[in-house]
Structure formats: structure tokens, C-alpha cells
Design an enzyme around this catalytic site. Structure first.
Site, PDB file in Angstrom:
ATOM      1  N   LYS A  22       0.912  -1.169   0.050  1.00 57.81           N
ATOM      2  CA  LYS A  22      -0.152   0.087   0.143  1.00 57.81           C
ATOM      3  C   LYS A  22       0.611   1.103   0.085  1.00 57.81           C
ATOM      4  O   LYS A  22       0.633   2.243  -0.635  1.00 57.81           O
ATOM      5  CB  LYS A  22      -0.779  -0.059   1.338  1.00 57.81           C
ATOM      6  CG  LYS A  22      -1.583   1.398   1.486  1.00 57.81           C
ATOM      7  CD  LYS A  22      -2.444   1.427   2.606  1.00 57.81           C
ATOM      8  CE  LYS A  22      -3.141   2.467   3.068  1.00 57.81           C
ATOM      9  NZ  LYS A  22      -1.914   3.600   3.574  1.00 57.81           N
ATOM     10  N   ASN A  23       2.036   1.392   0.884  1.00 53.92           N
ATOM     11  CA  ASN A  23       2.712   2.782   0.992  1.00 53.92           C
ATOM     12  C   ASN A  23       3.635   2.837  -0.111  1.00 53.92           C
ATOM     13  O   ASN A  23       3.967   3.915  -0.441  1.00 53.92           O
ATOM     14  CB  ASN A  23       3.505   2.491   2.333  1.00 53.92           C
ATOM     15  CG  ASN A  23       2.498   2.626   3.592  1.00 53.92           C
ATOM     16  OD1 ASN A  23       1.444   3.049   3.292  1.00 53.92           O
ATOM     17  ND2 ASN A  23       3.079   2.167   4.566  1.00 53.92           N
ATOM     18  N   ARG A  97      -5.130  10.529   2.578  1.00 48.51           N
ATOM     19  CA  ARG A  97      -3.746  11.023   2.783  1.00 48.51           C
ATOM     20  C   ARG A  97      -2.848  10.937   1.579  1.00 48.51           C
ATOM     21  O   ARG A  97      -1.983  11.866   1.603  1.00 48.51           O
ATOM     22  CB  ARG A  97      -3.208  10.292   3.678  1.00 48.51           C
ATOM     23  CG  ARG A  97      -1.761  10.481   4.500  1.00 48.51           C
ATOM     24  CD  ARG A  97      -1.967  11.856   5.227  1.00 48.51           C
ATOM     25  NE  ARG A  97      -0.661  12.192   5.868  1.00 48.51           N
ATOM     26  CZ  ARG A  97      -0.230  13.396   6.514  1.00 48.51           C
ATOM     27  NH1 ARG A  97      -1.581  14.065   6.958  1.00 48.51           N
ATOM     28  NH2 ARG A  97       0.979  13.392   6.710  1.00 48.51           N
ATOM     29  N   ASP A 121      -5.579   8.303   8.318  1.00 48.47           N
ATOM     30  CA  ASP A 121      -5.704   8.000   9.845  1.00 48.47           C
ATOM     31  C   ASP A 121      -5.663   8.846  10.808  1.00 48.47           C
ATOM     32  O   ASP A 121      -4.850   9.892  10.810  1.00 48.47           O
ATOM     33  CB  ASP A 121      -4.564   6.684   9.983  1.00 48.47           C
ATOM     34  CG  ASP A 121      -5.113   5.464   9.325  1.00 48.47           C
ATOM     35  OD1 ASP A 121      -6.190   5.043   9.247  1.00 48.47           O
ATOM     36  OD2 ASP A 121      -4.173   4.663   8.945  1.00 48.47           O
ATOM     37  N   ASP A 319       4.012   1.050  11.606  1.00 48.06           N
ATOM     38  CA  ASP A 319       2.895   0.397  11.190  1.00 48.06           C
ATOM     39  C   ASP A 319       2.703  -0.806  11.644  1.00 48.06           C
ATOM     40  O   ASP A 319       1.640  -1.462  11.730  1.00 48.06           O
ATOM     41  CB  ASP A 319       2.563   0.406   9.624  1.00 48.06           C
ATOM     42  CG  ASP A 319       2.359   1.853   9.003  1.00 48.06           C
ATOM     43  OD1 ASP A 319       2.099   2.702   9.702  1.00 48.06           O
ATOM     44  OD2 ASP A 319       2.574   2.030   7.953  1.00 48.06           O
ATOM     45  N   MET A 341       6.189   7.633  17.135  1.00 47.76           N
ATOM     46  CA  MET A 341       6.146   8.869  16.212  1.00 47.76           C
ATOM     47  C   MET A 341       4.558   9.230  16.164  1.00 47.76           C
ATOM     48  O   MET A 341       4.386  10.397  15.631  1.00 47.76           O
ATOM     49  CB  MET A 341       6.228   8.001  14.917  1.00 47.76           C
ATOM     50  CG  MET A 341       7.606   7.514  14.466  1.00 47.76           C
ATOM     51  SD  MET A 341       7.977   6.866  12.740  1.00 47.76           S
ATOM     52  CE  MET A 341       9.567   6.500  12.831  1.00 47.76           C
TER      53      MET A 341
END
Length: 434
Positions: A22-23, A97, A121, A319, A341
Site C-alpha cells: 500500500k505505502n 492522505r 488515519d 505500522d 512517532m
């Protein structure tokens, strides 16, 4: 609003193939805006966030052709710049995002871009300063309309510059790299992110004709070129999904083989699960997780309690901390989970406490987990998924728990995991979409 009904406590068995990352997809898809020639991308995951970005590109005028279930061809030879002024564009940008990563390509190739504050998110503060500071150093002029609408332009084109990023932001680095490849002169980016997905983007851009040195390090040097060409690109498997499946196997005492993992790109992920006592066996490029009745947390050499924390690459990705926390609830021993983070990412632990987990939330960034060592199973409850990663962590907890669980707001999980209910059902999970 959809929900999952889960009957837990059932061991699973079988093989599962991770989706495309996904990223990585959110970066790679925006890069098609850098050229007028065709770009073919394969192993694209069929998930909400990625599909929304493809829809946004299509509405901007990018020609999109679906060649197979996971392969698309894109051609940005007629981008509609006036679409940026529409209310529909503003609504699309706010909902996603990943939309922020059109800024670099659009500014570099067309000299302007605008964007509302993007969604995503709700896991704490996620400032865009790194993106805009980097683009401004290349010559972009930023203006802010109201409190949440950004406009950036470069009427005289972008020019290479030296910059030391205030943080090693992955999406910030991606945006700056995509802007710099068409800028005049040399751009040097120090404290650049160097995650595998950012490396994938840089390698793709090089195949398109970009000149990038230092790929894989935190110091990138980019010689701007006048034009980029088309290419073909295959995305990596999703490392977060691979870690999720490892955690699922451990929590449910299941024997699962995760196929085609690109193991050299996983960094610390396998060894971090081994610190939780989970056995892993590499079989070629597959990861075999045997069924385990118990797993015991490691300690430091002096006997002190293990701490697991996130960090920029090559450290552990943030994540996966939600999944690691859930897995620790049934380990033997105690661990401190330190989420550095994002200050809201650990707030889902109240649901795990309701399920019977022994967790002390020390502050917004730290939680101490006292493992139950499988002596007391978690119990099924009704809960709500707050974000993608917490959602899948709660799903793993529900699959290991005694009784029936209902997870509401599973659209959050769908944003990052394709057909997760059907794929888990194929392993024997008792899961139904309501």
C-alpha cells in the site's frame, strides 16, 4: 457501515500471498504524472486508499487502463489543470492522505498544484512541513488559503538545492525527489528517508531517465533532466501485511506459510517477531510459521524487560507496533511497547483490556504488556476499528479470542487490506462481513 463477525479460538492452516505494498503504491501512482508516456504498474493492491487515488488520477485526466486484476497502464499526456480548481477535486483530496504526493510531480512538470489538507488515519499529528519546506527550497512559492487549502507554484521552474530535512519523512522525501528529478541543476537531500518503498520509487524514476545517486542511503543526489519517459514497474509485497500474518499465526496457534515475501526487504521485522518467541522458517522466499502452543518474550542480557520501539528505516516500522502489541498479550513475559512517532496510535488498547489483556497504558506513547502465556484466552467483545493498523490488530485479537466478536467500522481495515475476510476464511477463519 460494515462490520466483521468473528468466532475466535480456531487454529488456521494454509498458504497466503501478501498483497502489493500500500505505502509503495501511493508513491508510485503519483509518479505517473511526471511523464506523458505510458507507465505500466503491476501488483497493485485492490484496496480503498489505492482505488481512491487511481480515481483521482483518472479525474485529473490521466488515461487509466486495467490490464489484469493487479496491473494498470497509466498515461498522463492530457492532465486537466483546471480540474484542480473544482470542488470535486477538493473533496477527493480531503478524503485521502496519499493525495499529498501529487504535489511534487505536478509542481515539477506543470509549475503549479493545489491541495486541501489531506485525510487519512487519525493517529496523531502528521504535519506536512517537510513536504512544503523541501518544495520551497527548490523554488516553489507556497500560499495558504483559509486554514486548510494549500497552493504552490513555480512560474520560473524549479532549481536544484541542498537541503537537510527536519525529519526523515517517507512521503516528504518522495514528494521532494519527484519534484527534483525535473528541476534544473543538482539537488542534494540529506536525512532522506531510505525505506524499501522509497528505494522502489527511485529505481522506477531511474528507469524513466532520472539521475539519482545514493539510493538506499539517507543522502540522495539528483541531477535534474528535461523529460522522463515511460516504464514498467512491479511493486513489492506489503511488509505490514506479512508481519500481520506472522502475528496472526502466533496468536491463533496456526501453521501458515506466507508466500513470495521478498525477505531481504523486510529489515528487522522477522527478528522482532523472533524476540517475541515466535518461530519462523525461511523456505526460499516464503516464510513458514509453525503452530506454537507457547512463545516466550526475550529479555536483554542483563535480564531487564524487553523494549520494542519504532524508528525510521532501517529501524522497525511504526505500522507494525499495533500487531506486535496484540501478539505480546499472549506471550510469556513482559514487554514495553514504545510508539515514538504518533501519539494516538496506542489508544486502541482499551479494547484489548476489555477482552482480558493485561496492559498498562503508561502515556500516549508507551504501553507495558504483561503476557498471559495462553493461560487465559482473550474473550470476544463488540469493538470499533479506529484506524487501519489498530483495526487489523483487533481482528487478530478477535480470531484468537474465545467466543464471538464484532468489529465495526471495518472500512478502515479495507483501506489497507484487500479482501481480508475472504482470504482469512480460506485459511479456516470463522469470519463474516455484516
Amino acid at each position: 457501515m460494515a462490520a466483521f463477525e468473528v468466532i475466535g479460538g480456531q487454529p488456521l492452516k494454509g498458504e497466503i500471498v501478501p498483497q502489493g505494498a500500500k505505502n509503495e503504491a501511493l508513491q508510485i501512482l503519483c509518479a505517473v504524472l511526471l511523464t506523458s508516456e505510458p507507465v505500466t504498474i503491476s501488483n497493485i493492491p485492490d484496496i480503498r486508499d489505492v482505488n481512491k487515488l487511481i480515481e483521482l488520477l483518472r479525474d485529473m485526466g490521466v488515461k487509466v487502463g486495467k490490464l489484469s486484476t493487479d496491473t494498470y497502464r497509466f498515461q498522463a499526456d492530457d492532465v486537466h489543470l483546471d480540474y484542480l480548481d473544482s470542488e470535486q477535486f477538493a473533496a477527493q483530496g480531503r478524503a485521502l492522505r496519499g493525495s499529498v504526493m501529487i504535489l511534487g510531480p505536478m509542481l515539477s512538470r506543470f509549475g503549479r498544484c493545489q491541495l486541501p489538507k489531506p485525510g487519512g488515519d487519525k493517529i496523531g499529528r502528521r504535519p506536512l512541513d517537510t513536504h512544503f519546506l523541501g518544495l520551497e527550497k527548490l523554488g516553489g512559492k507556497l500560499t495558504l488559503e483559509g486554514t486548510d487549502f494549500y497552493k504552490i507554484s513555480a512560474e520560473n521552474g524549479l532549481k536544484g538545492a541542498y537541503m537537510l530535512l527536519d525529519e526523515a519523512s517517507v512521503t516528504g522525501t518522495a514528494n521532494i525527489v519527484m519534484a527534483a528529478v525535473l528541476a534544473q541543476g543538482t539537488t542534494t537531500i540529506y536525512n532522506a528517508a531510505c525505506e524499501p518503498y522509497l528505494q522502489q520509487l527511485c529505481k522506477m524514476l531511474v528507469r524513466m531517465g532520472a539521475k539519482i545517486n545514493g539510493i538506499g542511503s539517507n543522502l540522495l543526489t539528483i541531477e535534474g533532466v528535461e523529460v522522463l519517459g515511460g516504464t514498467e514497474h512491479r511493486m513489492l509485497p506489503d511488509m505490514i501485511e506479512i508481519g500481520s500474518f506472522i502475528g496472526l499465526a502466533a496468536m491463533t496457534g496456526s501453521e501458515i506459510t506466507i508466500k513470495d515475501c521478498q525477505i531481504p526487504e523486510l529489515g528487522l521485522i522477522p527478528d522482532t517477531f523472533r524476540k517475541l518467541g515466535i518461530e519462523l522458517e525461511f523456505r526460499g522466499d516464503d516464510i513458514f510459521v509453525p503452530a506454537q502452543d507457547h512463545y516466550e518474550l526475550a529479555t536483554y542480557l542483563d535480564g531487564s524487560i524487553l523494549t520494542i520501539s519504532d524508528h525510521t528505516w532501517p529501524g522497525l516500522t511504526p505500522d507494525l507496533l499495533s500487531v506486535l502489541l496484540v501478539v505480546a498479550t499472549q506471550a510469556k513475559g513482559t514487554v514495553l511497547i514504545h510508539q515514538k512517532m504518533f501519539e494516538s496510535r496506542l489508544f486502541f488498547v482499551d479494547k484489548l483490556i476489555d477482552m482480558g489483556a493485561q496492559i498498562i497504558l503508561c502515556d500516549p506513547h508507551r504501553a507495558t504488556v504483561i503476557g498471559l502465556d495462553q493461560r487465559n484466552k482473550l474473550r470476544g467483545i463488540t469493538m470499533t476499528s479506529p484506524d487501519i493498523r489498530a483495526g487489523v490488530a483487533l481482528l487478530i485479537a478477535a480470531l484468537s479470542a474465545d467466543g464471538r466478536s464484532v468489529i465495526e467500522n471495518v472500512e478502515q481495515i479495507d483501506r489497507g487490506y484487500q479482501f481480508i475476510d475472504k482470504r482469512l476464511a480460506a485459511l479456516g477463519a470463522h469470519i463474516k462481513r455484516l
